[in-house]
Design a protein around this motif. Structure first.
Motif, PDB file in Angstrom:
ATOM      1  N   ASP A   1      12.238   3.094   7.004  1.00  0.00           N
ATOM      2  CA  ASP A   1      10.886   2.890   6.478  1.00  0.00           C
ATOM      3  C   ASP A   1      10.839   1.494   5.871  1.00  0.00           C
ATOM      4  O   ASP A   1      11.847   1.011   5.358  1.00  0.00           O
ATOM      5  N   PHE A   2       9.674   0.838   5.933  1.00  0.00           N
ATOM      6  CA  PHE A   2       9.611  -0.495   5.326  1.00  0.00           C
ATOM      7  C   PHE A   2       9.210  -0.463   3.858  1.00  0.00           C
ATOM      8  O   PHE A   2       9.204  -1.505   3.206  1.00  0.00           O
ATOM      9  N   SER A   3       8.913   0.724   3.340  1.00  0.00           N
ATOM     10  CA  SER A   3       8.525   0.832   1.934  1.00  0.00           C
ATOM     11  C   SER A   3       9.711   1.296   1.090  1.00  0.00           C
ATOM     12  O   SER A   3      10.225   2.405   1.274  1.00  0.00           O
TER      13      SER A   3
ATOM     14  N   GLY B   1      -3.797  20.018   8.733  1.00  0.00           N
ATOM     15  CA  GLY B   1      -2.687  20.585   9.510  1.00  0.00           C
ATOM     16  C   GLY B   1      -1.412  19.776   9.380  1.00  0.00           C
ATOM     17  O   GLY B   1      -0.537  19.852  10.256  1.00  0.00           O
ATOM     18  N   TYR B   2      -1.270  19.034   8.284  1.00  0.00           N
ATOM     19  CA  TYR B   2      -0.082  18.184   8.092  1.00  0.00           C
ATOM     20  C   TYR B   2       1.214  19.003   8.216  1.00  0.00           C
ATOM     21  O   TYR B   2       2.091  18.673   9.020  1.00  0.00           O
ATOM     22  N   ASP B   3       1.319  20.085   7.447  1.00  0.00           N
ATOM     23  CA  ASP B   3       2.577  20.864   7.481  1.00  0.00           C
ATOM     24  C   ASP B   3       2.798  21.510   8.845  1.00  0.00           C
ATOM     25  O   ASP B   3       3.931  21.534   9.345  1.00  0.00           O
TER      26      ASP B   3
ATOM     27  N   ASN C   1      11.404  -2.919   9.028  1.00  0.00           N
ATOM     28  CA  ASN C   1      10.109  -2.875   9.708  1.00  0.00           C
ATOM     29  C   ASN C   1      10.345  -2.474  11.160  1.00  0.00           C
ATOM     30  O   ASN C   1      11.126  -3.115  11.866  1.00  0.00           O
ATOM     31  N   LEU C   2       9.653  -1.442  11.604  1.00  0.00           N
ATOM     32  CA  LEU C   2       9.848  -0.963  12.985  1.00  0.00           C
ATOM     33  C   LEU C   2       9.451  -1.992  14.030  1.00  0.00           C
ATOM     34  O   LEU C   2       9.840  -1.894  15.191  1.00  0.00           O
ATOM     35  N   ARG C   3       8.667  -2.975  13.622  1.00  0.00           N
ATOM     36  CA  ARG C   3       8.292  -4.040  14.567  1.00  0.00           C
ATOM     37  C   ARG C   3       9.469  -4.951  14.884  1.00  0.00           C
ATOM     38  O   ARG C   3       9.458  -5.663  15.881  1.00  0.00           O
TER      39      ARG C   3
ATOM     40  N   VAL D   1      11.715   7.875  12.127  1.00  0.00           N
ATOM     41  CA  VAL D   1      11.179   6.523  11.965  1.00  0.00           C
ATOM     42  C   VAL D   1       9.849   6.593  11.212  1.00  0.00           C
ATOM     43  O   VAL D   1       8.946   7.322  11.593  1.00  0.00           O
ATOM     44  N   GLY D   2       9.795   5.825  10.104  1.00  0.00           N
ATOM     45  CA  GLY D   2       8.665   5.943   9.178  1.00  0.00           C
ATOM     46  C   GLY D   2       8.836   7.221   8.372  1.00  0.00           C
ATOM     47  O   GLY D   2       7.925   8.032   8.249  1.00  0.00           O
ATOM     48  N   ILE D   3      10.020   7.365   7.776  1.00  0.00           N
ATOM     49  CA  ILE D   3      10.435   8.638   7.164  1.00  0.00           C
ATOM     50  C   ILE D   3       9.577   9.007   5.955  1.00  0.00           C
ATOM     51  O   ILE D   3       9.481  10.180   5.597  1.00  0.00           O
ATOM     52  N   GLY D   4       8.936   8.030   5.333  1.00  0.00           N
ATOM     53  CA  GLY D   4       8.095   8.323   4.167  1.00  0.00           C
ATOM     54  C   GLY D   4       8.903   8.992   3.071  1.00  0.00           C
ATOM     55  O   GLY D   4      10.046   8.599   2.789  1.00  0.00           O
ATOM     56  N   THR D   5       8.324  10.035   2.466  1.00  0.00           N
ATOM     57  CA  THR D   5       9.009  10.723   1.368  1.00  0.00           C
ATOM     58  C   THR D   5      10.005  11.765   1.874  1.00  0.00           C
ATOM     59  O   THR D   5      10.563  12.514   1.081  1.00  0.00           O
TER      60      THR D   5
ATOM     61  N   LEU E   1       0.828  -1.201   0.000  1.00  0.00           N
ATOM     62  CA  LEU E   1       0.000   0.000   0.000  1.00  0.00           C
ATOM     63  C   LEU E   1       0.870   1.263   0.000  1.00  0.00           C
ATOM     64  O   LEU E   1       0.669   2.177  -0.802  1.00  0.00           O
ATOM     65  N   PHE E   2       1.873   1.286   0.889  1.00  0.00           N
ATOM     66  CA  PHE E   2       2.711   2.486   0.959  1.00  0.00           C
ATOM     67  C   PHE E   2       3.589   2.615  -0.288  1.00  0.00           C
ATOM     68  O   PHE E   2       3.853   3.725  -0.738  1.00  0.00           O
ATOM     69  N   ASP E   3       4.025   1.486  -0.845  1.00  0.00           N
ATOM     70  CA  ASP E   3       4.779   1.548  -2.103  1.00  0.00           C
ATOM     71  C   ASP E   3       3.933   2.235  -3.183  1.00  0.00           C
ATOM     72  O   ASP E   3       4.417   3.078  -3.932  1.00  0.00           O
TER      73      ASP E   3
HETATM   74  C1  LIG Z   1       1.497   8.218   6.518  1.00  0.00           C
HETATM   75  S1  LIG Z   1       3.171   7.892   6.112  1.00  0.00           S
HETATM   76  C2  LIG Z   1       4.057   9.170   6.996  1.00  0.00           C
HETATM   77  C3  LIG Z   1       5.356   9.487   6.321  1.00  0.00           C
HETATM   78  C4  LIG Z   1       6.127  10.671   6.903  1.00  0.00           C
HETATM   79  N1  LIG Z   1       6.566  10.403   8.259  1.00  0.00           N
HETATM   80  C5  LIG Z   1       5.307  11.932   6.847  1.00  0.00           C
HETATM   81  O1  LIG Z   1       5.012  12.502   7.903  1.00  0.00           O
HETATM   82  O2  LIG Z   1       4.946  12.348   5.742  1.00  0.00           O
HETATM   83  C6  LIG Z   1       3.565   6.455   7.099  1.00  0.00           C
HETATM   84  C7  LIG Z   1       4.953   5.928   6.779  1.00  0.00           C
HETATM   85  O3  LIG Z   1       5.290   4.925   7.741  1.00  0.00           O
HETATM   86  C8  LIG Z   1       5.834   3.813   7.079  1.00  0.00           C
HETATM   87  N2  LIG Z   1       5.547   2.638   7.914  1.00  0.00           N
HETATM   88  C9  LIG Z   1       4.324   2.195   8.317  1.00  0.00           C
HETATM   89  N3  LIG Z   1       4.437   1.096   9.077  1.00  0.00           N
HETATM   90  C10 LIG Z   1       5.770   0.841   9.170  1.00  0.00           C
HETATM   91  C11 LIG Z   1       6.529  -0.179   9.816  1.00  0.00           C
HETATM   92  N4  LIG Z   1       5.933  -1.167  10.503  1.00  0.00           N
HETATM   93  N5  LIG Z   1       7.868  -0.165   9.700  1.00  0.00           N
HETATM   94  C12 LIG Z   1       8.484   0.810   8.974  1.00  0.00           C
HETATM   95  N6  LIG Z   1       7.821   1.807   8.330  1.00  0.00           N
HETATM   96  C13 LIG Z   1       6.482   1.815   8.430  1.00  0.00           C
HETATM   97  C14 LIG Z   1       5.130   3.788   5.733  1.00  0.00           C
HETATM   98  O4  LIG Z   1       5.836   3.065   4.755  1.00  0.00           O
HETATM   99  C15 LIG Z   1       5.035   5.272   5.416  1.00  0.00           C
HETATM  100  O5  LIG Z   1       6.165   5.738   4.730  1.00  0.00           O
END
Ligand SMILES: C[S@@+](CC[C@H](N)C(=O)[O-])C[C@H]1O[C@@H](n2cnc3c(N)ncnc32)[C@H](O)[C@@H]1O
Length: 236
Positions: A104-106, A59-61, A126-128, A82-86, A37-39
């Motif tokens: 990030d796991f994606s 209010g994301y920004d 994976n953060l888990r 952690v969960g750095i996204g883009t 999904l995140f990919d």
């Molecule tokens: C909604 S996005 C937020 C991205 C970024 N932090 C932001 O604020 O724009 C959630 C992010 O968390 C990552 N993520 C979700 N579950 C994760 C896990 N178990 N381990 C690592 N990354 C995870 C997703 O791949 C995604 O990039």
């Protein structure tokens, strides 16, 4: 989640929702489906966040800006996102002279972050799970935005506790933003008002409950509300 990974608003639950499909699956399958999904979301993620109004990402920004303000970064600090996204949060720290590590796991999210943060150390994990070698060190700041609602309450505490114990400098701070509410009552009110976008498979913090749970674990914390559906925890 509330947003379609292809950019538009999605039905938050049910058959058409890509997240609805994970109901009842095993954790491993669940993770694999979330990664997919995140990919899929990565390419349109920044565009969809800029277009977002209302629950859950209003209010994301401002929320990312609050994480930076509460982190009080100075040049040379090491920051783990952690969960750095883009990379939208980490980029703010890089612009202030910090060195960036990200998990990030994606793979697609990491690729998007790499283009904004060519000097960062980015690790797919994976953060888990136990942290991989690339991030096994201590940091001045551990930050995160819009990630921990992925985990149930026990996992949230386990992951935060582990990161704090293993990766946070003793003088450091963890600053964690997410969809969150000051009280369980406020959360119930927003759930009622935004039923069509609320996702019962996700885990949104109520600060009155979370602060007690942190205190039980000996973690000092405070909560700062940013919007009607977002806030930031600062954990020492
Ligand atoms: C909604 S996005 C937020 C991205 C970024 N932090 C932001 O604020 O724009 C959630 C992010 O968390 C990552 N993520 C979700 N579950 C994760 C896990 N178990 N381990 C690592 N990354 C995870 C997703 O791949 C995604 O990039």
């Amino acid at each position: 989640m509330g947003l379609d990974p292809d950019g538009g608003l999605a039905a938050p639950t049910g058959r058409d929702d890509p997240l609805g499909a994970v109901n009842g699956s095993t954790p491993a399958t669940d993770s694999a489906q979330r990664v997919r999904l995140f990919d899929r979301w990565a390419a349109g993620y920044d565009r969809s966040m800029r277009a977002e109004r209302g629950f859950p990402f209003q209010g994301y920004d401002e929320t990312l800006d609050a994480v930076v303000r509460l982190s009080a970064p100075t040049p040379g600090m090491s920051v783990l996102d952690v969960g750095i996204g883009t990379g939208n949060l980490a980029e703010r720290f890089a612009q202030r002279g910090c060195s960036i590590w990200g998990i990030d796991f994606s793979a697609s999210m990491i690729e998007a972050a790499e283009s904004k943060l060519p000097e960062a150390v980015l690790v797919q994990a994976n953060l888990r799970d136990a942290l991989p070698d690339g991030v096994r060190r201590t940091f001045n700041r551990i930050v995160s935005a819009y990630v921990f609602h992925e985990f149930d309450a026990a996992s949230q505490l386990e992951i935060l506790g582990r990161l704090r114990r293993d990766c946070l400098d003793p003088q450091g701070l963890m600053v964690v933003a997410d969809i969150a509410f000051e009280t369980a009552d406020a959360r119930a009110e927003v759930r009622a008002a935004w039923q069509d976008r609320w996702d019962d498979d996700e885990h949104y913090w109520a600060a009155d409950e979370a602060l007690l749970a942190f205190a039980d674990r000996g973690i000092r914390a405070r909560f700062i509300r940013v919007s009607f559906c977002a806030g930031v925890f600062v954990l020492g």
